[in-house]
Design a protein around this motif. Structure first.
Motif, PDB file in Angstrom:
ATOM      1  N   ALA A 684     100.431  97.158 -23.666  1.00 55.89           N
ATOM      2  CA  ALA A 684     100.257  97.059 -25.117  1.00 55.89           C
ATOM      3  C   ALA A 684      99.244  95.978 -25.489  1.00 55.89           C
ATOM      4  N   TRP A 685      97.992  96.228 -25.127  1.00 54.74           N
ATOM      5  CA  TRP A 685      96.916  95.282 -25.447  1.00 54.74           C
ATOM      6  C   TRP A 685      95.679  96.110 -25.827  1.00 54.74           C
ATOM      7  N   PRO A 686      95.670  96.654 -27.061  1.00 53.02           N
ATOM      8  CA  PRO A 686      94.597  97.560 -27.472  1.00 53.02           C
ATOM      9  C   PRO A 686      93.388  96.853 -28.089  1.00 53.02           C
ATOM     10  N   VAL A 687      93.286  95.528 -27.915  1.00 53.50           N
ATOM     11  CA  VAL A 687      92.206  94.760 -28.531  1.00 53.50           C
ATOM     12  C   VAL A 687      91.551  93.869 -27.481  1.00 53.50           C
ATOM     13  N   LYS A 694      90.451  94.306 -23.747  1.00 52.11           N
ATOM     14  CA  LYS A 694      91.478  95.287 -24.113  1.00 52.11           C
ATOM     15  C   LYS A 694      91.785  96.211 -22.938  1.00 52.11           C
ATOM     16  N   ASN A 695      92.964  96.774 -22.978  1.00 53.55           N
ATOM     17  CA  ASN A 695      93.345  97.796 -22.004  1.00 53.55           C
ATOM     18  C   ASN A 695      92.530  99.059 -22.292  1.00 53.55           C
ATOM     19  N   PRO A 696      91.770  99.565 -21.313  1.00 55.48           N
ATOM     20  CA  PRO A 696      90.970 100.782 -21.558  1.00 55.48           C
ATOM     21  C   PRO A 696      91.810 101.969 -22.024  1.00 55.48           C
ATOM     22  N   LEU A 697      93.108 101.966 -21.713  1.00 55.87           N
ATOM     23  CA  LEU A 697      93.978 103.055 -22.145  1.00 55.87           C
ATOM     24  C   LEU A 697      94.013 103.165 -23.669  1.00 55.87           C
ATOM     25  N   ALA A 698      93.670 102.069 -24.360  1.00 55.47           N
ATOM     26  CA  ALA A 698      93.713 102.065 -25.822  1.00 55.47           C
ATOM     27  C   ALA A 698      92.690 103.005 -26.440  1.00 55.47           C
ATOM     28  N   ASP A 699      91.664 103.385 -25.695  1.00 55.04           N
ATOM     29  CA  ASP A 699      90.723 104.366 -26.226  1.00 55.04           C
ATOM     30  C   ASP A 699      91.407 105.706 -26.452  1.00 55.04           C
ATOM     31  N   LYS A 700      92.404 105.976 -25.639  1.00 53.26           N
ATOM     32  CA  LYS A 700      93.158 107.222 -25.749  1.00 53.26           C
ATOM     33  C   LYS A 700      94.407 107.047 -26.612  1.00 53.26           C
ATOM     34  N   TYR A 701      95.063 105.902 -26.463  1.00 56.30           N
ATOM     35  CA  TYR A 701      96.311 105.615 -27.180  1.00 56.30           C
ATOM     36  C   TYR A 701      96.168 104.262 -27.881  1.00 56.30           C
ATOM     37  N   ASP A 811     106.335  97.334 -24.369  1.00 53.47           N
ATOM     38  CA  ASP A 811     105.025  97.197 -23.744  1.00 53.47           C
ATOM     39  C   ASP A 811     104.439  98.584 -23.494  1.00 53.47           C
ATOM     40  N   ALA A 812     104.074  99.260 -24.595  1.00 55.41           N
ATOM     41  CA  ALA A 812     103.607 100.647 -24.499  1.00 55.41           C
ATOM     42  C   ALA A 812     102.632 100.943 -25.629  1.00 55.41           C
ATOM     43  N   LEU A 813     101.711 101.840 -25.354  1.00 58.11           N
ATOM     44  CA  LEU A 813     100.760 102.333 -26.347  1.00 58.11           C
ATOM     45  C   LEU A 813     101.019 103.811 -26.611  1.00 58.11           C
TER      46      LEU A 813
END
Length: 819
Positions: A684-687, A694-701, A811-813
């Protein structure tokens, strides 16, 4: 044979009185009335008017009516004392009961008021049953208790003989009742079963006990008086109004009568934040960075409680290069090894001395040498750890203005006494332990924590003080190990390979399939067990996958002992057990006898209750079961201790040694874990902020996934109570910020799909500007067949930090789209 339908789905139609609309001003009054009416109508045959007619109204009608005392022991609450009205053997009403503590009325919430419904729930398991279809179909056939116990015990014997004692796993974390925990702990030991550690709230527990030596706000230690006298109260990751409404009264009293200031540290503007003097709207998962920056700032401003740090904490202890505290034995030969005191630096003599003797020890001195060892004070170690967290850095990480952080820190330093109620929200990230130790360190640096008080907890360890030699459990595992152990018989972890054949799972209470992270994983695993037995009050997701079901009494159908509000309470048996349900103690006794271990349960239930209060502290106050049965509630004297019940006898922001509460032999970074630390959440770090990418997964979630507390349930418990269901709604909701909804073309009331790579859940969208932009707040506690599709825990993961092995539910996106 009789067939039983275990369906626990949503009712298709409900014409109860609670469906009526009430004027806004009389809603609460109407709801309260409905509690009584609904409880009476479901508990007593003959209709509502018959149930509510006073027993003096008709001399020809004989009504057996009496009141009983019990305790509402629901996981996550503080043990409210209840007075229960019983009419003709049925629970008609529960209400708050006075307790002998300064004239306080012990409050109850809607959950405690709902017991009249709970004991007659149509979802109750009525009889012992065996599976009649495929596992998970929820089809059952009624059997006898003898057949059920014989089947369970035959499987235990078979698997333990062929695959080893630890091939049969047991979980019993579903209740707060002392007699239940005592009974199952004893059974697990004597049968040498393998304990399943659910690893929930491990970060909170470890930080509380290792840093401070105990939970503070859990009801045992006159916490009401502490709250009343506070000038500043900090709700840090805790929404007391929703989760612990019984506690809110004392905070509200302090605000109203003592001029106390309320600080709320929470990403969302919620019911608690609406009452706050200062709302610190921290970015999710950054609490540790905030606390560490405040420690640095207060030290720079010379606003730390130095004398408190010297006397009450490990701050002056000298730390050697190997990370251990320097002791007297490092400098001289001891005549008595028990006198191995901690070494400090004496400011008066400018030489080393010993903690028990030096009145003015140094806490800031940098690196220097003593007896050939390079050393630093523990406090200097703390300052070294927090040095990177400037106000600017923390503001970027936490998304909180520097001015707000300053205001918060200075309030703690100047408006005392102050205290923090650390909630479980901070615990629910992979970095939770480091963040909670940072908050506890801040409490020490500002001198918040009062003198320790003896915690008069009853014992739940399953054995009396006279029983020293008894069999032990065959080990412990956690649900995140299930899949590998079931498929390969091995589980790899840092520093160790666990080899274990896992064949059977006994689930005594609780609902782990629904309440553990990664719901899809849990369903997959429970289907792989050769044999599953479950004992529970109601049908739930976990019972659905069992081979044998055992019906268990509710807490109103047996007696127990509780400690709450600094009182020892006797919870009477209010009514006789319904259907063919049995108390957990009797179930344990039957299993022990069938396994040939009956000598370990060769006693009656009163022996259990006596053993629960057979502790030196309680016996020292002349407490016996006979006295407790007579007086029902006894106010406890809880004297203060001279030192904290930690390894050093002091409050500890620095740990010399550390062993996780959930320890399976794994290795971890000891140097990191000794002091508070902060690193971004695992997922859970979309920034990108504060130098952390940021966690690259945030581009998707791109959205934080959060499942906050709810007032009318405790996790999945009470999720089938009609009264509570009507108060909270008949389907799960997801709260969204209107900005996030507009970007996705979502209108209020739309059904939406919340999803990530692990799974999804469908819920109705409701809008709230109080929800932090970029975050969704999903209802928790709804079970799979109570949703249109998916499950709220489909989106959570089993990821953990090996130093704590803690369930990181938040801790999830995720992403959201119209369903």
């Amino acid at each position: 044979m009789k067939r039983e339908d275990g369906n626990i789905g949503l009712e298709s139609k409900d014409e109860s009185i609670l469906k009526r609309e009430f004027p806004r001003r009389t809603f609460l009054k109407g709801s309260a009335a409905a509690v009584v009416v609904a409880g009476a109508s479901t508990a007593v045959s003959g209709g509502i008017m018959t149930a509510l007619t006073p027993n003096t109204a008709n001399a020809a009608t004989s009504v057996d009516e009496h009141t009983a005392q019990t305790v509402c022991q629901v996981n996550g609450c503080n043990g409210c004392s209840l007075e229960v009205l019983v009419r003709d053997g049925n629970v008609v009403r529960t209400k708050a009961r006075n307790i002998p503590r300064e004239g306080d009325l012990n409050r109850i919430c809607a959950r405690g008021a709902s017991w009249a419904h709970q004991v007659v729930s149509p979802k109750r398991i009525k009889y012992p049953m065996k599976r009649a279809g495929e596992r998970g179909e929820d089809k059952w056939e009624q059997i006898t208790w003898d057949e059920a116990i014989a089947t369970i015990c035959a499987k235990i014997k078979e698997y333990q003989a062929k695959y080893g004692k630890n091939s049969v796993a047991c979980m019993d974390d579903g209740t707060m009742m002392y007699n239940v925990r005592w009974s199952y702990t004893r059974l697990k030991n004597i049968a040498e079963l393998c304990h399943v550690n659910k690893t929930t709230d491990m970060a909170y527990a470890q930080s509380a006990f290792l840093n401070v030596s105990e939970y503070f706000f859990m009801g045992a230690n006159h916490y009401e008086n502490v709250l009343r006298n506070l000038k500043t109260f900090i709700a840090w990751g805790s929404n007391v109004i929703e989760a612990w409404p019984q506690t809110w009264k004392f905070i509200a009293d302090a605000i109203e009568h003592n001029g106390a200031k309320l600080v709320v540290v929470d990403p969302n503007y919620n019911t608690m934040a609406s009452k706050a003097t200062l709302h610190v709207r921290v970015r999710p998962g950054t609490d540790g960075a905030l606390a560490m920056a405040m420690i640095r700032y207060l030290d720079e401003q010379k606003q730390t409680a130095d004398s408190y740090l010297q006397e009450r904490t490990v701050a002056p202890f000298l730390v050697k290069g190997d990370g251990r505290f320097m002791r007297k034995s490092d400098l001289q030969t001891l005549a008595d090894p028990k006198m191995d005191d901690y070494v400090v630096w004496d400011r008066k003599t400018n030489a080393y001395g010993f903690a028990s003797e030096v009145k003015d020890p140094e806490i800031r001195k940098g690196t220097f040498e003593v007896g050939g060892h390079k050393v630093m004070t523990a406090y200097d170690k703390l300052l070294e750890r927090v040095a990177p967290f400037t106000l600017k850095q923390a503001a970027e990480i936490c998304d909180v203005p520097e001015a707000t952080i300053k205001e918060f820190a200075e309030l703690l330093a100047t408006n005392g006494p102050a205290e923090v109620l650390e909630g479980f929200s901070v615990d629910h990230y992979v970095n939770g332990y480091g963040s909670l130790t940072a908050v506890n360190s801040l409490r020490m640096v500002t001198g918040m924590i009062g003198m320790p008080i003896i915690s008069l907890y009853p014992t739940a360890d399953g054995f009396s003080a006279a029983e020293a030699n008894y069999p032990k459990m065959s080990g412990q595992i956690a649900p995140f190990m299930f899949k590998d152990l079931l498929e390969t018989g091995k589980y790899e972890m840092p520093g160790k390979t666990l080899e274990q054949q896992l064949k059977a799972w006994l689930i005594f209470g609780g609902n782990p399939v629904a309440q553990q992270p990664d719901h899809n994983y849990m369903v997959e695993c429970i289907k792989k067990f050769d044999f599953v037995a479950a004992a529970n009050v109601e049908f739930c997701e976990s019972t659905k996958y069992a081979d044998i079901l055992l019906p268990v009494c509710t807490s109103l159908e047996l007696s127990d002992i509780a400690v709450a509000s600094s009182c020892l309470m006797y919870a009477e048996q209010v009514i006789t057990p319904r259907f063919e349900s049995k108390p957990d103690f009797e179930i344990c006794k039957l299993i022990a006898q069938e396994l040939g271990l009956g000598e370990w349960f060769n006693f009656d239930f009163d022996h259990v209750l006596s053993a629960i209060i057979d502790t030196p502290q309680l016996k020292g106050q002349g407490l016996t079961l006979e006295r407790l049965k007579q007086e029902k509630t006894i106010a406890l004297a809880t004297p203060t201790l001279k030192q904290a019940a930690t390894a050093t006898g002091r409050l500890q922001f620095y740990l010399e040694t550390y062993v996780p509460f959930a320890y399976f032999g794994q290795t971890f970074d000891m140097e990191k874990i000794r002091l508070p630390y902060w690193e971004p959440p695992n997922e859970a770090w979309p920034v990108t902020a504060g130098g952390y990418e940021k966690n690259p997964l945030a581009d998707k979630y791109p959205l934080y996934y959060y499942t906050g507390p709810r007032r009318f349930r405790v996790h999945t418990s009470m999720g089938n109570v009609p009264m509570l269901r009507e108060l909270e709604g008949t389907e799960p909701l997801v709260r969204m910020n209107p900005e996030d909804a507009a970007k996705r073309g979502i209108k209020e009331g739309d059904h939406v799909r919340i999803f990530n790579d692990r799974g999804h859940v469908v819920a109705k969208a409701v809008f709230s500007a109080g929800v932090r932009p970029g975050m969704v707040d999903m209802d928790r506690g709804w079970q799979e067949n109570q949703t249109i599709s998916g499950h709220y825990n489909d989106l959570t993961s089993m990821t953990r930090d090996w130093a704590t092995a803690n369930n990181a539910f938040y801790d999830a996106l995720c992403e959201v789209e119209k369903a």
